[in-house]
Design an enzyme around this catalytic site. Structure first.
Site, short mmCIF file in Angstrom:
data_model
loop_
_atom_site.label_atom_id
_atom_site.label_comp_id
_atom_site.label_asym_id
_atom_site.label_seq_id
_atom_site.Cartn_x
_atom_site.Cartn_y
_atom_site.Cartn_z
N LYS A 238 -8.92 5.90 -19.58
CA LYS A 238 -9.29 6.35 -20.91
C LYS A 238 -8.09 6.28 -21.86
O LYS A 238 -7.59 5.21 -22.12
CB LYS A 238 -9.90 7.75 -20.82
CG LYS A 238 -10.92 7.89 -19.66
CD LYS A 238 -12.17 7.05 -19.83
CE LYS A 238 -13.05 7.00 -18.58
NZ LYS A 238 -13.41 8.27 -18.00
N ARG B 231 0.85 -1.20 0.00
CA ARG B 231 0.00 0.00 0.00
C ARG B 231 0.88 1.25 0.00
O ARG B 231 0.57 2.26 -0.60
CB ARG B 231 -0.99 0.01 1.18
CG ARG B 231 -1.83 1.27 1.24
CD ARG B 231 -3.12 1.16 2.08
NE ARG B 231 -3.03 0.27 3.20
CZ ARG B 231 -2.33 0.51 4.33
NH1 ARG B 231 -1.68 1.65 4.49
NH2 ARG B 231 -2.29 -0.40 5.30
N TYR C 152 -17.08 16.20 -16.02
CA TYR C 152 -17.49 14.80 -15.96
C TYR C 152 -18.52 14.63 -14.83
O TYR C 152 -18.30 15.10 -13.71
CB TYR C 152 -16.24 13.95 -15.69
CG TYR C 152 -16.50 12.49 -15.52
CD1 TYR C 152 -16.88 11.70 -16.60
CD2 TYR C 152 -16.38 11.90 -14.27
CE1 TYR C 152 -17.12 10.35 -16.44
CE2 TYR C 152 -16.62 10.54 -14.10
CZ TYR C 152 -16.99 9.78 -15.18
OH TYR C 152 -17.23 8.44 -15.01
N ASP D 134 -8.34 18.56 -15.35
CA ASP D 134 -8.58 17.15 -15.66
C ASP D 134 -8.19 16.98 -17.13
O ASP D 134 -8.90 17.45 -18.03
CB ASP D 134 -10.06 16.82 -15.42
CG ASP D 134 -10.40 15.35 -15.73
OD1 ASP D 134 -9.68 14.73 -16.55
OD2 ASP D 134 -11.39 14.85 -15.17
C1 LIG Z 1 -13.88 8.72 -16.71
C2 LIG Z 1 -13.53 10.08 -16.27
C3 LIG Z 1 -13.28 10.36 -14.92
C4 LIG Z 1 -13.41 9.32 -13.84
O1 LIG Z 1 -12.47 8.31 -13.94
P1 LIG Z 1 -12.71 6.78 -13.49
O2 LIG Z 1 -11.46 6.12 -13.89
O3 LIG Z 1 -13.93 6.29 -14.22
O4 LIG Z 1 -12.95 6.81 -12.01
C5 LIG Z 1 -12.89 11.65 -14.61
N1 LIG Z 1 -12.79 12.61 -15.54
C6 LIG Z 1 -13.05 12.38 -16.84
C7 LIG Z 1 -12.92 13.49 -17.82
C8 LIG Z 1 -13.43 11.10 -17.24
O5 LIG Z 1 -13.70 10.89 -18.54
#
Ligand SMILES: *Cc1c(COP(=O)(O)O)cnc(C)c1O
Length: 387
Positions: free
Chosen positions: A205, A54, A107, A180
């Site tokens: 992603k 961890r 998001y 982000d």
């Molecule tokens: C998918 C996504 C998230 C969240 O991420 P997870 O891996 O699903 O927890 C945050 N910001 C954006 C722009 C996303 O597309």
């Protein structure tokens, strides 16, 4: 390689940073350290500093070093998901009474995290049109605002915010500016170089890139904030497991070539969709008429793989379109090699229905993959034809 990272270009760092060969066997690909704990040479005699997974695992370190190198940040922390990464960052900065200014089309899960977890804890939130800096300035409460949180391109309407100008505005008030960067990936856009303080990712992603692993990351330069995020990674424990970290590193090796193809496929598809009689609007920053086109051209290498369209005839037609493609598969998520289609108002953005973040109900979102562009275009045009 770690020390001389900076001398190499992006595509080289994507393949080499944090990925030194295994010194014991010479294995070119570093092994997956599937272990929860590490033998000590006498009490406190840690090999390479590793004690318990961890707190640290070599495979996670490999991913973190790679992410820091690609975003040009001093440190990176990886987590079990994008939202786990965001949660750690928010906890590291906010306390009850603080205020956060967030884009009005972030998001859905990010908005849900803040409004359902942090607001009950005493944090307040304002959602604004982030690309309108006057609106952002107006929303700032000088004594309380601690974070400006932006996604650019935004989800799903592909709005573009001037990262450098936003950072300048935030810093005028001593506010931490968070980007982000999931939609662009560090290959197309590097917010820290533009003046932002923190980058967050859903590595699920484009970074992972193959729709086979969840993950998230926080990348930043400020040492004090970094140590708080690092403490929360260890002290709360939403770490990325070794197999997940390894798969993400594996995906990132091809990030540069994938992003080039995502962008060129999307650019070509967007051009084919513009003016289609079954569509009211095509949202893609690579199109010259897009309001953020010039800005995107300035702060991004190319325009990425995400396109949204507003379908003529309203929700029913939009849903029918989303359900009638073949290569574009109907699914949540984005950024994988395979093309996906989604209906945000009932899928990715279902959690913000009835809020200021509600998405128009005739919008369909495309995550353009790296298949043959002629096949993808024919799939979309055929589905529109059948509406
Ligand atoms: C998918 C996504 C998230 C969240 O991420 P997870 O891996 O699903 O927890 C945050 N910001 C954006 C722009 C996303 O597309």
């Amino acid at each position: 390689m770690s020390d001389q990272n900076d001398q190499y270009h992006f595509a080289t760092r994507a393949i080499r940073a944090g990925q030194d060969f295994d010194p014991t066997t010479g294995a070119v690909v570093p092994p997956v350290y599937l272990t929860s704990t590490f033998v000590q040479d006498g009490i406190g005699g840690f090999r390479g500093g590793y004690e318990y997974a961890r707190g640290g695992n070599p495979t996670r370190d490999s991913l973190q070093e790679l992410l820091a190198s690609l975003e040009k940040g001093a440190s990176a922390y990886s987590f079990a998901s994008g939202l786990a990464a965001e949660d750690a960052l928010l906890r590291a900065i906010l306390k009850p009474g603080d205020h956060i200014v967030m884009g009005n089309d972030v998001y859905g899960g990010t908005h849900r995290l803040v409004s359902r977890v942090f607001v009950p804890w005493g944090v307040s939130i304002s959602t604004v049109e982030m690309s309108d800096l006057d609106a952002v300035r107006h929303a700032i409460r000088p004594d309380a605002t601690k974070i400006l949180w932006v996604e650019t391109p935004s989800n799903p309407l592909m709005k573009i915010t001037d990262i450098a100008a936003l950072a300048e505005l935030g810093h005028e008030f001593g506010i931490t500016v968070v980007v982000d960067n999931t939609f662009a990936s560090p290959y197309l856009q590097r917010p820290l170089e533009l003046g932002a303080d923190v980058v967050v990712h859903s590595t699920t992603k484009y970074l992972g890139g193959h729709s086979d692993v969840l993950g998230g990351a926080v990348i930043l330069n400020d040492e004090e904030l970094a140590s708080k995020v690092g403490f929360l990674q260890f002290g709360v424990g939403a770490v990325s497991g070794p197999m997940d970290a390894w798969l993400t590193v594996r995906g990132i090796k091809t990030l540069a070539v994938r992003m080039d193809r995502h962008s060129s496929n999307a650019q070509s598809i967007a051009a084919s969709l513009v003016g289609h009689p079954k569509l009211e609007q095509v949202y893609y920053p690579g199109l010259p008429h897009h309001p953020g086109h010039d800005l995107a051209a300035k702060q991004m290498k190319s325009f990425g793989g995400m396109i949204s369209v507003a379908v003529a005839g309203g929700a029913a037609q939009a849903k029918k379109f989303a359900e009638s493609t073949t290569l574009f598969q109907l699914a949540e998520s984005l950024g994988g090699v395979e093309s996906l289609i989604g209906y945000p108002s009932e899928m990715t953005h279902a959690s913000v229905k009835g809020t200021a973040l509600e998405v128009p109900d005739n919008v369909v979102r495309l995550s353009v993959g790296i298949e043959d562009v002629d096949d993808l275009t024919a799939d979309l045009l055929g589905a529109l034809e059948r509406l």
